[in-house]
Design a protein around this motif. Structure first.
Motif, PDB file in Angstrom:
ATOM      1  N   PHE A 106      38.578  80.374  39.842  1.00  0.00           N
ATOM      2  CA  PHE A 106      37.205  80.648  39.418  1.00  0.00           C
ATOM      3  C   PHE A 106      36.354  80.172  40.650  1.00  0.00           C
ATOM      4  N   ILE A 107      35.497  80.889  41.126  1.00  0.00           N
ATOM      5  CA  ILE A 107      34.681  80.591  42.359  1.00  0.00           C
ATOM      6  C   ILE A 107      33.133  80.748  42.058  1.00  0.00           C
ATOM      7  N   SER A 108      32.538  79.637  41.940  1.00  0.00           N
ATOM      8  CA  SER A 108      31.179  79.713  41.409  1.00  0.00           C
ATOM      9  C   SER A 108      30.516  78.479  41.888  1.00  0.00           C
ATOM     10  N   ASP A 109      29.217  78.304  41.747  1.00  0.00           N
ATOM     11  CA  ASP A 109      28.513  77.232  42.129  1.00  0.00           C
ATOM     12  C   ASP A 109      28.531  76.195  41.160  1.00  0.00           C
ATOM     13  N   LYS A 110      28.873  76.278  39.918  1.00  0.00           N
ATOM     14  CA  LYS A 110      29.177  75.266  39.037  1.00  0.00           C
ATOM     15  C   LYS A 110      30.133  75.699  38.066  1.00  0.00           C
ATOM     16  N   MET A 111      30.822  74.738  37.347  1.00  0.00           N
ATOM     17  CA  MET A 111      32.062  75.071  36.287  1.00  0.00           C
ATOM     18  C   MET A 111      31.375  76.150  35.416  1.00  0.00           C
ATOM     19  N   PRO A 112      32.067  77.285  35.352  1.00  0.00           N
ATOM     20  CA  PRO A 112      31.901  78.451  34.626  1.00  0.00           C
ATOM     21  C   PRO A 112      31.795  78.111  33.150  1.00  0.00           C
ATOM     22  N   PHE A 113      32.712  77.339  32.656  1.00  0.00           N
ATOM     23  CA  PHE A 113      32.663  76.807  31.178  1.00  0.00           C
ATOM     24  C   PHE A 113      33.187  75.434  30.889  1.00  0.00           C
ATOM     25  N   LYS A 114      32.666  74.795  29.832  1.00  0.00           N
ATOM     26  CA  LYS A 114      33.478  73.666  29.534  1.00  0.00           C
ATOM     27  C   LYS A 114      34.902  73.402  29.510  1.00  0.00           C
ATOM     28  N   PHE A 115      35.505  72.481  30.034  1.00  0.00           N
ATOM     29  CA  PHE A 115      36.823  72.602  30.127  1.00  0.00           C
ATOM     30  C   PHE A 115      37.549  71.421  30.034  1.00  0.00           C
ATOM     31  N   VAL A 116      38.533  71.135  29.337  1.00  0.00           N
ATOM     32  CA  VAL A 116      39.583  69.930  29.287  1.00  0.00           C
ATOM     33  C   VAL A 116      40.354  70.097  30.685  1.00  0.00           C
ATOM     34  N   ASP A 117      40.183  68.774  31.507  1.00  0.00           N
ATOM     35  CA  ASP A 117      41.129  68.955  32.732  1.00  0.00           C
ATOM     36  C   ASP A 117      42.622  68.858  32.101  1.00  0.00           C
ATOM     37  N   THR A 118      43.755  69.454  32.536  1.00  0.00           N
ATOM     38  CA  THR A 118      44.904  69.484  32.351  1.00  0.00           C
ATOM     39  C   THR A 118      45.974  69.042  33.704  1.00  0.00           C
ATOM     40  N   THR A 119      47.041  69.053  33.397  1.00  0.00           N
ATOM     41  CA  THR A 119      47.858  68.639  34.613  1.00  0.00           C
ATOM     42  C   THR A 119      48.004  69.720  35.722  1.00  0.00           C
ATOM     43  N   ASP A 120      47.898  70.988  35.007  1.00  0.00           N
ATOM     44  CA  ASP A 120      48.152  72.106  35.832  1.00  0.00           C
ATOM     45  C   ASP A 120      46.882  72.861  36.565  1.00  0.00           C
ATOM     46  N   THR A 121      45.628  71.856  36.384  1.00  0.00           N
ATOM     47  CA  THR A 121      44.466  72.461  36.881  1.00  0.00           C
ATOM     48  C   THR A 121      44.085  71.521  38.022  1.00  0.00           C
ATOM     49  N   LEU A 122      43.460  72.350  39.086  1.00  0.00           N
ATOM     50  CA  LEU A 122      42.866  71.670  40.107  1.00  0.00           C
ATOM     51  C   LEU A 122      41.385  72.085  40.216  1.00  0.00           C
ATOM     52  N   ILE A 123      40.599  70.984  40.222  1.00  0.00           N
ATOM     53  CA  ILE A 123      38.988  71.393  40.380  1.00  0.00           C
ATOM     54  C   ILE A 123      38.475  70.796  41.595  1.00  0.00           C
ATOM     55  N   ALA A 124      37.989  71.713  42.693  1.00  0.00           N
ATOM     56  CA  ALA A 124      37.765  71.282  43.897  1.00  0.00           C
ATOM     57  C   ALA A 124      36.025  71.315  43.824  1.00  0.00           C
ATOM     58  N   GLU A 125      35.454  70.559  43.908  1.00  0.00           N
ATOM     59  CA  GLU A 125      33.981  70.371  43.675  1.00  0.00           C
ATOM     60  C   GLU A 125      33.342  69.971  45.403  1.00  0.00           C
ATOM     61  N   PHE A 126      33.032  70.975  45.940  1.00  0.00           N
ATOM     62  CA  PHE A 126      32.541  70.925  47.362  1.00  0.00           C
ATOM     63  C   PHE A 126      31.202  70.839  47.501  1.00  0.00           C
ATOM     64  N   ARG A 127      30.690  69.531  47.889  1.00  0.00           N
ATOM     65  CA  ARG A 127      29.341  69.352  48.029  1.00  0.00           C
ATOM     66  C   ARG A 127      28.481  70.102  49.151  1.00  0.00           C
ATOM     67  N   THR A 128      27.287  70.214  48.909  1.00  0.00           N
ATOM     68  CA  THR A 128      26.509  71.054  49.653  1.00  0.00           C
ATOM     69  C   THR A 128      26.383  70.488  51.078  1.00  0.00           C
ATOM     70  N   PHE A 129      26.707  71.163  52.376  1.00  0.00           N
ATOM     71  CA  PHE A 129      26.580  70.559  53.513  1.00  0.00           C
ATOM     72  C   PHE A 129      24.946  70.655  54.200  1.00  0.00           C
ATOM     73  N   TYR A 130      24.292  69.577  54.216  1.00  0.00           N
ATOM     74  CA  TYR A 130      23.044  69.764  54.808  1.00  0.00           C
ATOM     75  C   TYR A 130      22.987  69.714  56.331  1.00  0.00           C
ATOM     76  N   GLU A 131      21.829  70.251  56.656  1.00  0.00           N
ATOM     77  CA  GLU A 131      21.566  70.473  57.962  1.00  0.00           C
ATOM     78  C   GLU A 131      21.919  69.097  58.893  1.00  0.00           C
ATOM     79  N   ASN A 132      21.343  68.059  58.398  1.00  0.00           N
ATOM     80  CA  ASN A 132      21.399  66.915  59.304  1.00  0.00           C
ATOM     81  C   ASN A 132      23.125  66.336  59.297  1.00  0.00           C
ATOM     82  N   ASP A 133      23.873  66.914  58.533  1.00  0.00           N
ATOM     83  CA  ASP A 133      25.250  66.810  58.515  1.00  0.00           C
ATOM     84  C   ASP A 133      26.045  67.765  59.675  1.00  0.00           C
ATOM     85  N   LEU A 134      25.115  68.559  60.291  1.00  0.00           N
ATOM     86  CA  LEU A 134      25.934  70.077  60.887  1.00  0.00           C
ATOM     87  C   LEU A 134      26.312  69.347  62.597  1.00  0.00           C
TER      88      LEU A 134
END
Length: 315
Positions: A106-134
């Motif tokens: 699932f590719i989105s800006d936020k979690m698409p639905f409420k979900f209980v994390d399980t052992t076969d699930t990987l959640i990658a939450e990539f933070r916003t990259f701001y201009e002063n980081d560039l």
């Protein structure tokens, strides 16, 4: 399992075979995560799911394909699907009713639905990259290829592309592929021209009110969304100059990272517009951007808003 950056994402999927992925946040990191997984799982067929073909997903997830048994489903725009389709997909995912040989991203800006994390699930939450980081990221990117880049060149890249790392990396790849330079300077960035020149020509045509030339250039422009970003930036800068006056605006804009050598063009341009006109322009561009993000067709919507901005005035 949760990770917060692309390095940890790569490490995690190398050591464990996950079935379900939620890839949330910054688009550049999302794109890299998808490409890395596709490269790692070359034996899998990759299918992209959008609003247009979302109704097919439930049956695809629960079916078996003899000729292509392993599949990766990359699910975009989930929030825009019809309510009953979303519910069916959610039930299949949570109940683990999908084929065990399939993987779902699932590719989105936020979690698409409420979900209980399980052992076969990987959640990658990539933070916003701001201009002063560039600046540090750009330097690191080119140094991996034994190149250096000047601060002025970095400032120009950020000015043109904002925090769009996908576009910045594409620009830098030109120099990496050529391999004929040790240091990238501002003249090199300007000389590559190409896309930026076409976009800047369109912006100039909009300011001149030349509807015919603007639409002609826009029709052949490949990266149409970049025009929205640059118009937003232009109107913001011009509004700051108009509201604060040149000297105060100069101080603020330099603090914001706009280099002195870029300011004079804005000072000349600012004279041509009232503050009310700039606000009106900005509102139009924000509305244009919103429609594109909510699924309106890029070409037709762009033509509509370009006409609104130029209002059909002759040169």
């Amino acid at each position: 399992m949760k990770v917060g950056n692309i390095v940890d994402f790569r490490k995690e999927i190398k050591k464990k075979d996950y079935a379900l992925f939620f890839i949330i946040g910054e688009q550049y990191s999302q794109k890299n995560a998808i490409e890395f997984l596709k490269d790692l799982k070359k034996e899998y067929q990759v299918l992209s799911i959008f609003d247009e073909n979302a109704s097919e997903l439930p049956s695809l997830l629960t079916s078996y394909d003899f000729f292509s048994p392993k599949k990766i489903f990359v699910v975009y725009q989930y929030s825009q699907y019809e309510k009953n389709i979303k519910k069916t997909i959610k039930d299949i995912v949570i109940g683990r009713k999908f084929n065990k040989d399939y993987k779902i991203l699932f590719i989105s800006d936020k979690m698409p639905f409420k979900f209980v994390d399980t052992t076969d699930t990987l959640i990658a939450e990539f933070r916003t990259f701001y201009e002063n980081d560039l600046p540090d990221w750009i330097k690191s990117y080119v140094r991996k290829h034994s190149l250096e880049i000047t601060d002025e060149a970095i400032s120009l890249l950020i000015f043109v592309y904002g925090n769009d790392r996908d576009s910045i990396s594409s620009e830098l790849e030109r120099f990496i592929e050529l391999g004929d330079k040790k240091v990238i300077n501002v003249e090199d960035i300007i000389a590559t021209g190409g896309r930026k020149d076409a976009i800047f020509q369109i912006i100039k045509s909009i300011y001149r009110g030349d509807i015919k030339k603007t639409l002609s250039l826009f029709y052949y422009l490949q990266e149409k969304d970049m025009l929205i970003h640059l118009l937003n930036r232009d109107f913001m800068i011009l509004s700051i100059i108009k509201s604060l006056g040149r000297e105060n605006a100069r101080k603020l804009l330099i603090k914001m990272g706009i280099k002195k050598f870029l300011l004079n063009n804005y000072f000349l341009l600012e004279k041509k517009f009232s503050y009310a006109k700039l606000v009106s322009y900005n509102d139009e561009v924000l509305e244009w951007e919103k429609k594109i993000k909510t699924g309106f067709r890029t070409l037709e919507t762009g033509i509509c808003y370009i006409y609104k901005l130029t209002k059909g005035r002759k040169v």
